[in-house]
Design a protein around this motif. Structure first.
Motif, PDB file in Angstrom:
ATOM      1  N   THR A   1       0.849  -1.183   0.000  1.00 40.06           N
ATOM      2  CA  THR A   1       0.000   0.000   0.000  1.00 40.06           C
ATOM      3  C   THR A   1       0.887   1.235   0.000  1.00 40.06           C
ATOM      4  O   THR A   1       1.906   1.275   0.692  1.00 40.06           O
ATOM      5  N   THR A   2       0.525   2.253  -0.779  1.00 40.59           N
ATOM      6  CA  THR A   2       1.368   3.436  -0.910  1.00 40.59           C
ATOM      7  C   THR A   2       0.674   4.676  -0.357  1.00 40.59           C
ATOM      8  O   THR A   2      -0.504   4.917  -0.631  1.00 40.59           O
ATOM      9  N   VAL A   3       1.423   5.443   0.408  1.00 36.03           N
ATOM     10  CA  VAL A   3       0.959   6.724   0.935  1.00 36.03           C
ATOM     11  C   VAL A   3       1.917   7.792   0.425  1.00 36.03           C
ATOM     12  O   VAL A   3       3.118   7.751   0.715  1.00 36.03           O
TER      13      VAL A   3
ATOM     14  N   HIS B   1       6.482  16.992  -4.668  1.00 40.00           N
ATOM     15  CA  HIS B   1       5.827  16.877  -5.964  1.00 40.00           C
ATOM     16  C   HIS B   1       4.342  17.205  -5.821  1.00 40.00           C
ATOM     17  O   HIS B   1       3.747  16.913  -4.778  1.00 40.00           O
ATOM     18  N   PRO B   2       3.737  17.762  -6.874  1.00 39.97           N
ATOM     19  CA  PRO B   2       2.304  18.042  -6.824  1.00 39.97           C
ATOM     20  C   PRO B   2       1.481  16.760  -6.881  1.00 39.97           C
ATOM     21  O   PRO B   2       1.961  15.712  -7.333  1.00 39.97           O
ATOM     22  N   VAL B   3       0.225  16.855  -6.436  1.00 43.93           N
ATOM     23  CA  VAL B   3      -0.654  15.686  -6.381  1.00 43.93           C
ATOM     24  C   VAL B   3      -0.754  14.996  -7.734  1.00 43.93           C
ATOM     25  O   VAL B   3      -0.777  13.762  -7.817  1.00 43.93           O
ATOM     26  N   ALA B   4      -0.795  15.771  -8.811  1.00 46.84           N
ATOM     27  CA  ALA B   4      -0.976  15.201 -10.145  1.00 46.84           C
ATOM     28  C   ALA B   4       0.135  14.238 -10.531  1.00 46.84           C
ATOM     29  O   ALA B   4      -0.057  13.369 -11.386  1.00 46.84           O
ATOM     30  N   GLU B   5       1.304  14.345  -9.901  1.00 48.90           N
ATOM     31  CA  GLU B   5       2.431  13.477 -10.241  1.00 48.90           C
ATOM     32  C   GLU B   5       2.547  12.266  -9.314  1.00 48.90           C
ATOM     33  O   GLU B   5       3.449  11.452  -9.488  1.00 48.90           O
ATOM     34  N   LEU B   6       1.622  12.149  -8.353  1.00 49.85           N
ATOM     35  CA  LEU B   6       1.742  11.112  -7.324  1.00 49.85           C
ATOM     36  C   LEU B   6       0.655  10.058  -7.499  1.00 49.85           C
ATOM     37  O   LEU B   6      -0.528  10.326  -7.288  1.00 49.85           O
TER      38      LEU B   6
ATOM     39  N   ALA C   1      -0.764   7.006  -5.938  1.00 55.04           N
ATOM     40  CA  ALA C   1      -0.714   6.312  -4.651  1.00 55.04           C
ATOM     41  C   ALA C   1      -2.121   5.975  -4.178  1.00 55.04           C
ATOM     42  O   ALA C   1      -3.114   6.504  -4.684  1.00 55.04           O
ATOM     43  N   ASP C   2      -2.205   5.101  -3.184  1.00 53.53           N
ATOM     44  CA  ASP C   2      -3.496   4.763  -2.588  1.00 53.53           C
ATOM     45  C   ASP C   2      -4.040   5.916  -1.760  1.00 53.53           C
ATOM     46  O   ASP C   2      -5.251   6.132  -1.695  1.00 53.53           O
ATOM     47  N   VAL C   3      -3.134   6.637  -1.097  1.00 57.31           N
ATOM     48  CA  VAL C   3      -3.502   7.757  -0.238  1.00 57.31           C
ATOM     49  C   VAL C   3      -2.525   8.893  -0.491  1.00 57.31           C
ATOM     50  O   VAL C   3      -1.327   8.662  -0.663  1.00 57.31           O
ATOM     51  N   VAL C   4      -3.022  10.124  -0.520  1.00 55.57           N
ATOM     52  CA  VAL C   4      -2.171  11.298  -0.681  1.00 55.57           C
ATOM     53  C   VAL C   4      -2.452  12.274   0.461  1.00 55.57           C
ATOM     54  O   VAL C   4      -3.607  12.609   0.713  1.00 55.57           O
ATOM     55  N   VAL C   5      -1.385  12.684   1.153  1.00 59.51           N
ATOM     56  CA  VAL C   5      -1.499  13.661   2.236  1.00 59.51           C
ATOM     57  C   VAL C   5      -0.414  14.720   2.062  1.00 59.51           C
ATOM     58  O   VAL C   5       0.523  14.537   1.306  1.00 59.51           O
ATOM     59  N   ARG C   6      -0.547  15.818   2.821  1.00 61.13           N
ATOM     60  CA  ARG C   6       0.425  16.907   2.666  1.00 61.13           C
ATOM     61  C   ARG C   6       1.791  16.514   3.233  1.00 61.13           C
ATOM     62  O   ARG C   6       2.828  16.780   2.630  1.00 61.13           O
TER      63      ARG C   6
END
Length: 227
Positions: free
Chosen positions: A185-187, A193-198, A200-205
């Motif tokens: 699982t990826t966080v 990097h900006p969200v558009a380049e990530l 992942a299963d979960v994205v946080v600041r």
């Protein structure tokens, strides 16, 4: 799937953390050292700017820039520059939000640092910000760096856990790709990097948006990153 808040678990036996950009930021130090290194080796600004530095082993960066017969010496030189920059008090390595608090909530055997840096350099950066660690997989330990899954699979093996029951915390696309390839699982953290380049299963600041609950049946990850 990208969730900005919610709960994952308790299916995790171990959490695996990238170092630079996830636990610490050493961008100031990295830029200072690699700029000096590039000038020493006569690399043009244009050629240097075209190479991605973040999240990659130094040996791979150097292979993109220099012929094979000088790479070993060039690798030793950047290792000296970066380590001396940290230990010499030049500054430029800082603890990222939430890192120390999250790690302090995890018992030994439940987490590891998985970095593209060499062990001496990674250890120097962690010591600089006061992070103690029990397990680390560094560039010295592997034959293929991120985005290959080898670093994360090795970390899972050293901790004695099933890769499918691991969560990876990363800020770089290459690291997230490595985690996915390892079946974990990826966080993703938006620290570099900006969200558009990530992907992942979960994205946080950053890690300040993450908390954990440790139980007999595993670790539950909770994220809260509402706008």
């Amino acid at each position: 799937m990208k969730l900005l808040h919610g709960k994952l678990g308790p299916q995790f036996d171990a959490l695996l953390f990238d170092n630079d950009g996830t636990l610490v930021s050493s961008m100031e130090s990295v830029h200072r050292c690699w700029t000096r290194w590039a000038r020493e080796y006569g690399i043009t600004d244009e050629d240097f700017a075209a190479v991605e530095l973040h999240g990659r082993p130094a040996a791979e960066i150097i292979a993109d820039l220099l012929p094979e017969d000088v790479r070993a010496g060039a690798l030793a030189r950047i290792e000296v520059l970066e380590t001396e920059d940290v230990t010499g008090g030049a500054g430029g390595v800082v603890l990222l939000p939430g890192a120390k608090e999250l790690l302090s909530a995890l018992p030994a055997g439940r987490w590891a640092v998985v970095t593209s840096a060499t062990r001496p350099l990674a250890e120097a950066r962690l010591r600089e910000v006061g992070i103690d660690f029990a397990e680390m997989v560094a560039a010295d330990d592997i034959t293929r760096g991120k985005p290959d899954p080898e670093p994360f699979l090795l970390a899972a093996a050293r901790l004695g856990v099933d890769p499918a029951r691991c969560a990876v915390f990363e800020d770089a696309p290459a690291g997230l790709a490595a985690g996915r390839a390892a079946g974990m699982t990826t966080v993703a953290l938006t620290t570099t990097h900006p969200v558009a380049e990530l992907d992942a299963d979960v994205v946080v600041r950053d890690l300040s948006a993450v908390s954990v609950l440790v139980g007999a049946d595993g670790v539950t990850i909770e994220t809260d990153d509402r706008p």
